[in-house]
Design an enzyme around this catalytic site. Structure first.
Site, PDB file in Angstrom:
ATOM      1  N   GLY A 259       5.620  -7.154  35.173  1.00 44.27           N
ATOM      2  CA  GLY A 259       5.007  -7.447  36.083  1.00 44.27           C
ATOM      3  C   GLY A 259       4.256  -6.507  36.328  1.00 44.27           C
ATOM      4  CB  THR A 260       2.600  -2.914  33.936  1.00 43.93           C
ATOM      5  OG1 THR A 260       2.662  -3.810  33.299  1.00 43.93           O
ATOM      6  CG2 THR A 260       4.216  -2.772  35.065  1.00 43.93           C
TER       7      THR A 260
ATOM      8  CG  MET B 180       7.128 -13.551  27.297  1.00 40.49           C
ATOM      9  SD  MET B 180       5.462 -12.877  26.917  1.00 40.49           S
ATOM     10  CE  MET B 180       5.473 -12.281  25.835  1.00 40.49           C
TER      11      MET B 180
ATOM     12  CB  ILE C  64       5.712 -22.533  24.518  1.00 36.62           C
ATOM     13  CG1 ILE C  64       5.915 -21.811  23.379  1.00 36.62           C
ATOM     14  CG2 ILE C  64       4.204 -23.870  24.274  1.00 36.62           C
ATOM     15  CD1 ILE C  64       4.434 -21.458  23.149  1.00 36.62           C
ATOM     16  CG  LEU C  65       2.142 -23.151  30.139  1.00 33.73           C
ATOM     17  CD1 LEU C  65       0.950 -22.939  30.486  1.00 33.73           C
ATOM     18  CD2 LEU C  65       2.500 -23.354  31.670  1.00 33.73           C
TER      19      LEU C  65
ATOM     20  CG  ASN D 169      -1.386 -15.588  28.283  1.00 31.57           C
ATOM     21  OD1 ASN D 169      -1.102 -14.878  28.761  1.00 31.57           O
ATOM     22  ND2 ASN D 169      -1.630 -15.217  26.669  1.00 31.57           N
TER      23      ASN D 169
ATOM     24  CG  HIS E 296      -2.071 -12.600  23.183  1.00 33.95           C
ATOM     25  ND1 HIS E 296      -0.547 -13.103  22.789  1.00 33.95           N
ATOM     26  CD2 HIS E 296      -2.812 -11.981  22.030  1.00 33.95           C
ATOM     27  CE1 HIS E 296      -0.835 -12.749  21.548  1.00 33.95           C
ATOM     28  NE2 HIS E 296      -1.149 -12.188  20.862  1.00 33.95           N
TER      29      HIS E 296
HETATM   30  C1  GAR Z   1       1.047  -7.509  28.563  1.00 31.60           C
HETATM   31  O1  GAR Z   1       0.687  -6.690  27.467  1.00 31.60           O
HETATM   32  C2  GAR Z   1       1.156  -9.127  28.132  1.00 31.60           C
HETATM   33  O2  GAR Z   1       0.049  -8.636  27.480  1.00 31.60           O
HETATM   34  C3  GAR Z   1       1.700  -9.300  27.395  1.00 31.60           C
HETATM   35  O3  GAR Z   1       3.166  -9.628  28.251  1.00 31.60           O
HETATM   36  C4  GAR Z   1       3.323  -7.839  28.732  1.00 31.60           C
HETATM   37  C5  GAR Z   1       3.991  -8.325  30.021  1.00 31.60           C
HETATM   38  O4  GAR Z   1       3.619  -7.149  30.747  1.00 31.60           O
HETATM   39  N1  GAR Z   1       1.547 -11.162  27.122  1.00 31.60           N
HETATM   40  C6  GAR Z   1       2.205 -11.826  26.179  1.00 31.60           C
HETATM   41  O5  GAR Z   1       2.715 -10.919  25.089  1.00 31.60           O
HETATM   42  C7  GAR Z   1       1.730 -12.961  25.600  1.00 31.60           C
HETATM   43  N2  GAR Z   1       1.399 -13.730  24.392  1.00 31.60           N
HETATM   44  P1  GAR Z   1       3.684  -7.184  32.124  1.00 31.60           P
HETATM   45  O6  GAR Z   1       5.202  -7.839  32.542  1.00 31.60           O
HETATM   46  O7  GAR Z   1       3.970  -5.738  32.747  1.00 31.60           O
HETATM   47  O8  GAR Z   1       2.717  -7.265  33.036  1.00 31.60           O
END
Ligand code: GAR
Length: 205
Positions: A14-15, A93, A95-96, A110, A112
């Site tokens: 959740g950062t 994480m 799939i919708l 989103n 990525h």
């Molecule tokens: C982020 O780096 C985001 O880009 C990635 O997960 C991390 C979540 O970090 N998303 C994916 O890989 C989606 N395919 P967070 O929970 O600390 O925000």
């Protein structure tokens, strides 16, 4: 300044959610995070949302639903009841379903951790590093039915250093994510955009 209500969907740390909440609370991002939904009971993102005083913070357990459509319908109900304009995926994480994507067409965003269209999927950072690219980055995009395949709203680039490992590269990418995601949300609310095939053009149509 007009504010728009958003729902944030999370699975992990959740950062990015924290960066959006911070930008919003400082007046740098005109969104009201009204709903946070996690598909993981132990996601640290849930605490971040509760601590920030988000109105509706829910763990919705996929195991309680017979299939992906039923799960996504439950999420959609919460989002609609709260009258959220945008659905923001932040490390979500899962799939919708086609149902969800089409129900909120061009309203789901989103982030990525790769420069799309390269390195789609669950390990964008590891895949980019293994491939040997010299620049990496992150992409904010609209969500369509293809995984990481929707129109691109914004991208940021970072160098890949010789001594990088997956974690160091991800950290450098995340530092950009924390700026790019709130900035892109601001732009969406303030300027709007139109779509020309796959191209996003900023400004009201
Ligand atoms: C982020 O780096 C985001 O880009 C990635 O997960 C991390 C979540 O970090 N998303 C994916 O890989 C989606 N395919 P967070 O929970 O600390 O925000």
């Amino acid at each position: 300044m007009t504010h728009q209500a958003i729902a944030v969907m999370v699975s992990g740390r959740g950062t990015n959610l924290a960066a959006i909440l911070e930008a919003a609370s400082k007046g740098n991002c005109p969104v009201d995070v009204r709903v946070v939904i996690s598909n993981k009971v132990d996601a640290p993102a849930l605490r971040i949302a509760r601590d920030a005083g988000v109105e509706t913070v829910l763990f919705i357990n996929p195991k309680d639903y017979k299939d992906r459509d039923a799960y996504d319908k439950a999420c959609a109900d919460v989002i609609e009841k709260a009258q959220c304009q945008w659905i923001v995926l932040a490390g979500y994480m899962r799939i919708l379903s086609s149902f969800f994507v089409n129900h909120f067409l061009n309203r789901i965003i989103n982030i990525h951790p790769a420069l799309l269209p390269a390195f789609t999927g669950a390990d964008g950072v590891g895949d980019a590093l293994a491939y040997g690219v010299k620049v990496a980055g992150c992409t904010v995009h609209l969500v369509n039915e293809e995984v990481d395949g929707g129109a691109i709203l914004a991208q940021a680039v970072v160098p890949v250093l010789d001594d990088d490992n997956r974690d160091s590269l991800h950290q450098r990418i995340q530092a950009e994510e924390y700026k790019l995601y709130p900035q892109t949300l601001s732009r969406m609310v303030q300027c709007g955009f139109s779509m020309h095939a796959r191209r996003i053009v900023w400004g009201k149509a």
